[in-house]
Design an enzyme around this catalytic site. Structure first.
Site, PDB file in Angstrom:
ATOM      1  N   LYS A 160       0.853  -1.207   0.000  1.00 33.04           N
ATOM      2  CA  LYS A 160       0.000   0.000   0.000  1.00 33.04           C
ATOM      3  C   LYS A 160       0.878   1.243   0.000  1.00 33.04           C
ATOM      4  O   LYS A 160       1.694   1.441   0.900  1.00 33.04           O
ATOM      5  CB  LYS A 160      -0.912  -0.010   1.227  1.00 33.04           C
ATOM      6  CG  LYS A 160      -1.761   1.241   1.378  1.00 33.04           C
ATOM      7  CD  LYS A 160      -2.532   1.240   2.698  1.00 33.04           C
ATOM      8  CE  LYS A 160      -3.236   2.569   2.936  1.00 33.04           C
ATOM      9  NZ  LYS A 160      -3.884   2.629   4.261  1.00 33.04           N
ATOM     10  N   ASP A 181      -2.586  10.402   3.925  1.00 29.29           N
ATOM     11  CA  ASP A 181      -3.993  10.003   4.023  1.00 29.29           C
ATOM     12  C   ASP A 181      -4.744  10.929   4.973  1.00 29.29           C
ATOM     13  O   ASP A 181      -4.625  10.812   6.185  1.00 29.29           O
ATOM     14  CB  ASP A 181      -4.086   8.548   4.506  1.00 29.29           C
ATOM     15  CG  ASP A 181      -5.526   8.088   4.650  1.00 29.29           C
ATOM     16  OD1 ASP A 181      -6.413   8.704   4.028  1.00 29.29           O
ATOM     17  OD2 ASP A 181      -5.756   7.111   5.377  1.00 29.29           O
ATOM     18  N   LYS A 193     -10.160  12.353   8.886  1.00 28.64           N
ATOM     19  CA  LYS A 193      -9.587  11.888  10.147  1.00 28.64           C
ATOM     20  C   LYS A 193      -9.546  13.034  11.171  1.00 28.64           C
ATOM     21  O   LYS A 193      -9.556  14.216  10.793  1.00 28.64           O
ATOM     22  CB  LYS A 193      -8.143  11.402   9.921  1.00 28.64           C
ATOM     23  CG  LYS A 193      -8.010  10.143   9.103  1.00 28.64           C
ATOM     24  CD  LYS A 193      -6.541   9.790   8.924  1.00 28.64           C
ATOM     25  CE  LYS A 193      -6.338   8.529   8.111  1.00 28.64           C
ATOM     26  NZ  LYS A 193      -6.749   7.323   8.825  1.00 28.64           N
ATOM     27  N   ASP A 231       1.706   6.288   5.705  1.00 22.82           N
ATOM     28  CA  ASP A 231       0.695   5.337   5.232  1.00 22.82           C
ATOM     29  C   ASP A 231       1.150   4.613   3.964  1.00 22.82           C
ATOM     30  O   ASP A 231       0.375   3.895   3.351  1.00 22.82           O
ATOM     31  CB  ASP A 231      -0.638   6.057   4.988  1.00 22.82           C
ATOM     32  CG  ASP A 231      -1.840   5.143   5.182  1.00 22.82           C
ATOM     33  OD1 ASP A 231      -1.673   4.051   5.762  1.00 22.82           O
ATOM     34  OD2 ASP A 231      -2.941   5.510   4.745  1.00 22.82           O
ATOM     35  N   ASP A 277     -12.156   6.816   4.170  1.00 27.02           N
ATOM     36  CA  ASP A 277     -10.911   6.538   4.889  1.00 27.02           C
ATOM     37  C   ASP A 277     -10.554   5.056   4.824  1.00 27.02           C
ATOM     38  O   ASP A 277      -9.572   4.624   5.421  1.00 27.02           O
ATOM     39  CB  ASP A 277     -11.020   7.001   6.341  1.00 27.02           C
ATOM     40  CG  ASP A 277      -9.672   7.078   7.039  1.00 27.02           C
ATOM     41  OD1 ASP A 277      -8.652   7.187   6.332  1.00 27.02           O
ATOM     42  OD2 ASP A 277      -9.632   7.024   8.280  1.00 27.02           O
ATOM     43  N   GLU A 293      -9.518   3.742   2.151  1.00 29.31           N
ATOM     44  CA  GLU A 293      -8.944   3.822   0.801  1.00 29.31           C
ATOM     45  C   GLU A 293      -7.912   2.733   0.529  1.00 29.31           C
ATOM     46  O   GLU A 293      -7.695   2.340  -0.623  1.00 29.31           O
ATOM     47  CB  GLU A 293      -8.322   5.207   0.581  1.00 29.31           C
ATOM     48  CG  GLU A 293      -6.898   5.416   1.067  1.00 29.31           C
ATOM     49  CD  GLU A 293      -6.703   5.238   2.570  1.00 29.31           C
ATOM     50  OE1 GLU A 293      -5.581   4.861   2.972  1.00 29.31           O
ATOM     51  OE2 GLU A 293      -7.653   5.473   3.343  1.00 29.31           O
ATOM     52  N   ARG A 337      -7.867  -0.510   1.184  1.00 25.73           N
ATOM     53  CA  ARG A 337      -8.403  -1.752   0.606  1.00 25.73           C
ATOM     54  C   ARG A 337      -8.861  -1.551  -0.828  1.00 25.73           C
ATOM     55  O   ARG A 337      -8.917  -2.496  -1.600  1.00 25.73           O
ATOM     56  CB  ARG A 337      -9.505  -2.315   1.498  1.00 25.73           C
ATOM     57  CG  ARG A 337     -10.725  -1.469   1.671  1.00 25.73           C
ATOM     58  CD  ARG A 337     -11.369  -1.698   3.023  1.00 25.73           C
ATOM     59  NE  ARG A 337     -10.543  -1.176   4.107  1.00 25.73           N
ATOM     60  CZ  ARG A 337     -10.760  -1.416   5.392  1.00 25.73           C
ATOM     61  NH1 ARG A 337     -11.782  -2.167   5.756  1.00 25.73           N
ATOM     62  NH2 ARG A 337      -9.983  -0.909   6.315  1.00 25.73           N
TER      63      ARG A 337
END
Length: 247
Positions: A103, A108, A115, A126, A185, A187, A189
């Protein structure tokens, strides 16, 4: 003399791993104004040229042509374009074909499902899964390990803009399945869905491992001393756990 050669070999191996590890730590720690998807792509190209493994990039136009719609959807709110970074290390007489997917969200915000501000500054990391794949590919090439490795890194930022995906949107994906977005959030997956499908369809690895900073719930459950491991192969899990204990 024989002992000296063994010692020299161990020193060489340790130095190779440590040098790459330090570079990867700097990459993960870099703030978002110094790191974006293009930064990861440039790092991969430079490493591939230096250590002799193949690197190919799918830019935004190529992603649209190939149909990686989930990755593209996450990237809609960012001015920096997304990439799919494809790395391949294939030595002569290679053993197992192993696929690695990481990933690569270089920052993010959570998108529209924003968030909280308290810990958002940590979201520069991230892309830790992507960094782990980059480091693994470089070390394997440095040490000329006898394995065929394919690395896939979907990389983007998850920002807020008038083009951003919204909760309730239904998007397409590389597999052709549609996805209803409940929380922007989540994102990671989405981009991993495209990355995993891409490597499976185009490379058919014997072993497939993905690495991701996917959810804070893992830290809440396990703390900072362990990572979450999920698999449908108990034998692979045991080998990974043994490798973790050793390292």
């Amino acid at each position: 003399k024989e002992k000296a050669e063994v010692a020299d070999n161990h020193i060489f191996k340790g130095k190779c791993i440590a040098e790459t590890q330090m570079e990867i730590m700097h990459l993960v720690n870099a703030p978002s104004n110094k790191k974006n998807p293009q930064t990861l792509a440039a790092w991969a190209i430079q490493s591939g040229q230096k250590y002799g493994f193949e690197v190919r990039l799918l830019d935004k136009e190529s992603l649209e042509k190939e149909g990686l719609h989930a990755l593209l959807a996450v990237s809609q709110g960012s001015a920096n374009p997304p990439y799919l970074i494809i790395l391949e290390y294939k030595p002569f007489k290679a053993h197992k074909k192993i696929g690695l997917v990481g990933k690569g969200v270089t920052f993010d915000t959570g998108g529209v499902s924003l968030k909280g501000s308290t810990n958002m500054h940590y979201m520069k990391s991230d892309m830790g899964g992507a960094a782990a794949v980059l480091g693994t590919m470089e070390v394997a090439a440095k040490l000329q390990l006898p394995f065929h490795l394919i690395g896939i890194i979907p990389t983007t930022e998850n920002f807020i803009d008038n083009q951003s995906i919204k909760p309730g949107d239904v998007i397409n994906s590389y597999l052709g399945k549609t996805i209803e977005v409940i929380d922007t959030d989540a994102e990671g997956r989405l981009i991993l869905a495209d990355g995993l499908a891409y490597i499976h369809r185009n490379y058919h690895p014997e072993i497939l491992i993905d690495l991701a900073t996917l959810t804070g719930s893992c830290v809440q459950a396990l703390g900072y001393m362990a990572g979450g491991l999920f698999t449908n192969q108990d034998s692979l899990a045991e080998k990974l756990l043994q490798a973790g204990e050793k390292s």
